[in-house]
Scaffold this motif. Structure first.
Motif, PDB file in Angstrom:
ATOM      1  N   PHE A 139       0.751  -1.216  -0.015  1.00  0.00           N
ATOM      2  CA  PHE A 139      -0.184   0.079   0.051  1.00  0.00           C
ATOM      3  C   PHE A 139       0.674   1.215   0.060  1.00  0.00           C
ATOM      4  O   PHE A 139       0.462   2.024  -0.800  1.00  0.00           O
TER       5      PHE A 139
ATOM      6  N   THR B 149      -4.035  -0.516  -4.062  1.00  0.00           N
ATOM      7  CA  THR B 149      -5.362  -0.213  -3.372  1.00  0.00           C
ATOM      8  C   THR B 149      -6.272  -1.292  -2.727  1.00  0.00           C
ATOM      9  O   THR B 149      -7.445  -1.173  -2.228  1.00  0.00           O
TER      10      THR B 149
ATOM     11  N   ILE C 156      -7.657  -3.903   2.069  1.00  0.00           N
ATOM     12  CA  ILE C 156      -7.675  -2.505   1.453  1.00  0.00           C
ATOM     13  C   ILE C 156      -6.622  -1.809   2.601  1.00  0.00           C
ATOM     14  O   ILE C 156      -6.718  -2.126   3.835  1.00  0.00           O
TER      15      ILE C 156
END
Length: 192
Positions: free
Chosen positions: A125, A131, A178
């Motif tokens: 990330f 993402t 995420i």
């Protein structure tokens, strides 16, 4: 991406594979066949020094060309080789990748896979700029499923024909991470 890249966590050093890792990799695979072979078709009794050399070379090329990122995992305090974790199947279209991991049998059930996955997710990330990360496990691989959940990945679905085996496609359990999944929880709100 530089091939001398390193990540560290509380107990682990994670870095790209070097040629010097060949014998450690081979020994870990041979000693871990019973626990790994049901889920990793390449992990078999005939896995040779040539296979390990070819894999390390391919991994180094993957890093050089930003195709995928395979990390060798070492215990920081002893420099013991523990296993491998990777980001592969990078997709520009969905800005995502798939995370995989395995830990040698003598080091399983000690939280190393969770720790490695958290470090690699942070790398994915913050450094790579992804993402979304997907973790796909065999439906019967409870250890990998526990690791995915411990890493804060969310179960999304049973994906039909998601994993290719030598006997053909089988269903896989799909988990995802995420960036907000790794964020520390907000402090509780209190009124003055």
């Amino acid at each position: 991406m530089k091939t001398d890249y390193q990540l560290t966590s509380e107990r682990l050093l994670l870095r790209p594979y070097k040629n010097a890792d060949l014998l450690d990799l081979l020994e870990a695979i041979h000693h871990s066949q019973q626990s790994l072979a049901p889920w990793l078709p390449w992990c078999h009794a005939q896995y040779s020094q040539h296979d390990a050399h070819e894999w390390i070379h391919a991994s180094q090329q993957n890093w050089t060309y930003d195709i995928s990122y395979e990390f060798a995992l070492f215990e920081r305090s002893t420099d013991t080789f523990l296993g491998s974790a990777s980001l592969s199947n990078l997709s520009e279209l969905s800005n995502s990748a798939e995370m995989g991991y395995w830990i040698r049998s003598s080091a399983q059930r000690q939280g190393y896979a969770k720790e490695a996955c958290q470090a690699i997710a942070q790398f994915a990330f913050e450094t790579v700029g992804l993402t979304r990360i997907e973790i796909v496990t065999h439906t019967g691989n409870l250890a990998s499923q526990r690791t995915a959940l411990a890493t804060k990945a969310r179960f999304e679905c049973t994906a039909r024909n998601r994993i290719m085996t030598q006997d053909g496609p089988v269903d896989g359990l799909l988990f995802s991470l995420i960036p907000s999944d790794l964020a520390p929880p907000s402090p509780p709100f209190t009124l003055p």
